[in-house]
Design a protein around this motif. Sequence first.
Motif, mmCIF file in Angstrom:
data_model
loop_
_atom_site.group_PDB
_atom_site.id
_atom_site.type_symbol
_atom_site.label_atom_id
_atom_site.label_comp_id
_atom_site.label_asym_id
_atom_site.label_seq_id
_atom_site.Cartn_x
_atom_site.Cartn_y
_atom_site.Cartn_z
ATOM 1 N N PRO A 349 0.786 -1.240 0.000
ATOM 2 C CA PRO A 349 0.000 0.000 0.000
ATOM 3 C C PRO A 349 0.815 1.287 0.000
ATOM 4 N N THR A 350 2.074 1.248 0.426
ATOM 5 C CA THR A 350 2.864 2.483 0.426
ATOM 6 C C THR A 350 3.695 2.645 -0.845
ATOM 7 N N ALA A 351 3.599 1.704 -1.778
ATOM 8 C CA ALA A 351 4.367 1.774 -3.024
ATOM 9 C C ALA A 351 3.589 2.530 -4.094
ATOM 10 N N PHE A 352 4.315 3.273 -4.922
ATOM 11 C CA PHE A 352 3.711 3.981 -6.055
ATOM 12 C C PHE A 352 3.635 3.007 -7.224
ATOM 13 N N ARG A 353 2.451 2.464 -7.471
ATOM 14 C CA ARG A 353 2.239 1.458 -8.501
ATOM 15 C C ARG A 353 0.990 1.790 -9.322
ATOM 16 N N PRO A 354 1.105 2.665 -10.304
ATOM 17 C CA PRO A 354 -0.068 3.009 -11.123
ATOM 18 C C PRO A 354 -0.717 1.800 -11.786
ATOM 19 N N GLY A 355 0.078 0.754 -12.059
ATOM 20 C CA GLY A 355 -0.475 -0.417 -12.719
ATOM 21 C C GLY A 355 -1.529 -1.133 -11.923
ATOM 22 N N ARG A 356 -1.607 -0.849 -10.620
ATOM 23 C CA ARG A 356 -2.626 -1.524 -9.803
ATOM 24 C C ARG A 356 -4.039 -1.173 -10.265
ATOM 25 N N TRP A 357 -4.200 -0.023 -10.924
ATOM 26 C CA TRP A 357 -5.540 0.414 -11.323
ATOM 27 C C TRP A 357 -6.018 -0.255 -12.608
ATOM 28 N N SER A 358 -5.117 -0.951 -13.301
ATOM 29 C CA SER A 358 -5.533 -1.663 -14.502
ATOM 30 C C SER A 358 -5.916 -3.109 -14.215
ATOM 31 N N LYS A 359 -5.739 -3.525 -12.981
ATOM 32 C CA LYS A 359 -6.046 -4.902 -12.607
ATOM 33 C C LYS A 359 -7.467 -4.999 -12.059
ATOM 34 N N ASP A 360 -8.067 -6.144 -12.279
ATOM 35 C CA ASP A 360 -9.423 -6.368 -11.783
ATOM 36 C C ASP A 360 -9.355 -6.824 -10.328
ATOM 37 N N ARG A 361 -9.524 -5.883 -9.421
ATOM 38 C CA ARG A 361 -9.584 -6.224 -8.013
ATOM 39 C C ARG A 361 -10.771 -5.503 -7.406
ATOM 40 N N GLU A 362 -11.612 -6.262 -6.749
ATOM 41 C CA GLU A 362 -12.789 -5.665 -6.119
ATOM 42 C C GLU A 362 -12.385 -4.930 -4.846
ATOM 43 N N ARG A 363 -12.788 -3.677 -4.760
ATOM 44 C CA ARG A 363 -12.584 -2.885 -3.545
ATOM 45 C C ARG A 363 -13.893 -2.183 -3.215
ATOM 46 N N PRO A 364 -14.142 -1.932 -1.942
ATOM 47 C CA PRO A 364 -15.309 -1.106 -1.601
ATOM 48 C C PRO A 364 -15.171 0.268 -2.248
#
Length: 429
Positions: A349-364
């Motif tokens: 969670p503290t890493a700068f990873r823009p690629g996380r937003w292109s992945k299909d992960r369910e979040r509230p």
Amino acid sequence: MSETIPTVGRLPVVGSALEVGSDPFDFLEGAAAEYGPVFRVSIPGLSFVCYADAKLVERALVTERDRYRKDDRERDLLGGFLGEGALTARGERWERGRRQVQPAFTPGRIAAYAEEMVGQTERVVGEWADCEVIDVHEEATRLTLSIVASTMFGLDSLEEAGTIAERVDAITDRFAPSRLPVEIPLWAPTPANRRYRRAAGDLEEIVDRLIDRREPGDEDLCATLLSAMEAGEITESEVRDQLLTVLLAGHETTAVALTYTLASLATHPAEYDRVAREVRSAGELSARTDLPRTDAAIREALRLYPPSYLLFRQTERSDTVAGYRIPPDTRVVCPQWAIHRDPRYYDAPTAFRPGRWSKDRERPDFAYFPFGGGKRACIGRRFALLELRLAVASILRSVDLEATPDTEPSPTPALTCRPDGPVPLRVRR
């Protein structure tokens, strides 16, 4: 149902003041991890309950919003300055003000601002010299002030930009915590309060001058509000309050977000290269230009460094959350900072990873809420996001920005989550 909400740090008299003063951001993350989704924080003069959970934030802002209202403290601290503006107004006055401001932020109007956003960015970037080290926060502030002046006030230039930035510094610094944070009322004659009052008066005078300088016939927010005043729909003071709010909030939070986006990219060369390649092959920049990598970088910077890092509410009626009864008139804090960095919602969670937003992960839904949410979500959200993407794209297609050994920004929790000093980047042409 339990009546006892866990309290962080129960030292006599000072409560949690020492922990908050040492590192407020680390305190928020640590308290959420140790005490769970609901906990109480007390410092001298202030006590609040923290909802460090996405579902509880959604409850306070959306599903049970009738049980909550804007925190009275926010109005006490800013109402004397921003009056009945969009941030501090309540009830019918807020509804009326929102209706008057809304035309400036419709999708069509926002799209029409794109050319001005690009032009203002190109003008600022054109003044940077090869090998020059710029303070990107200072330059971002200058840019966002120019964009607000041109799109909202209909002004071609803003000679007061430096003065406005200095006065906004005094306003925001008034809310920075001390090593031993104690809630000091605004009437107390402290140096910070005196600077705050002088700055507030100066900004009111500047807004009056900006109104006087605008050209008749413009279709900007200032013109819309003045027309409403002439029709007797709002008062002169309400016009000033709305424009003051737009001037302050409309440039400060965007400047902070732009600073962190560019600094994060410069300190992560692989991510920088991906965005730079995208914007340099994008063709003409407009509201319709597809820039998914740029958008992801901005989204990630807003996650890690949300300009608005705490959202305040107050219970109108009692509520029951996570098994605890929250009495009426309880101050409630929804911490973007802690929730945006919660490992329940984000890997690394503290890493700068823009690629996380292109992945299909369910979040509230409210695992991410840099612009608030619900009925009182930021009205300028779409404007700010378009401004950010076009500014980033215009900058990176014109120059390269390199990190220096001192580039890593250090956020400070003032009125916004702004850097605590210059953020240097080297310009390469």
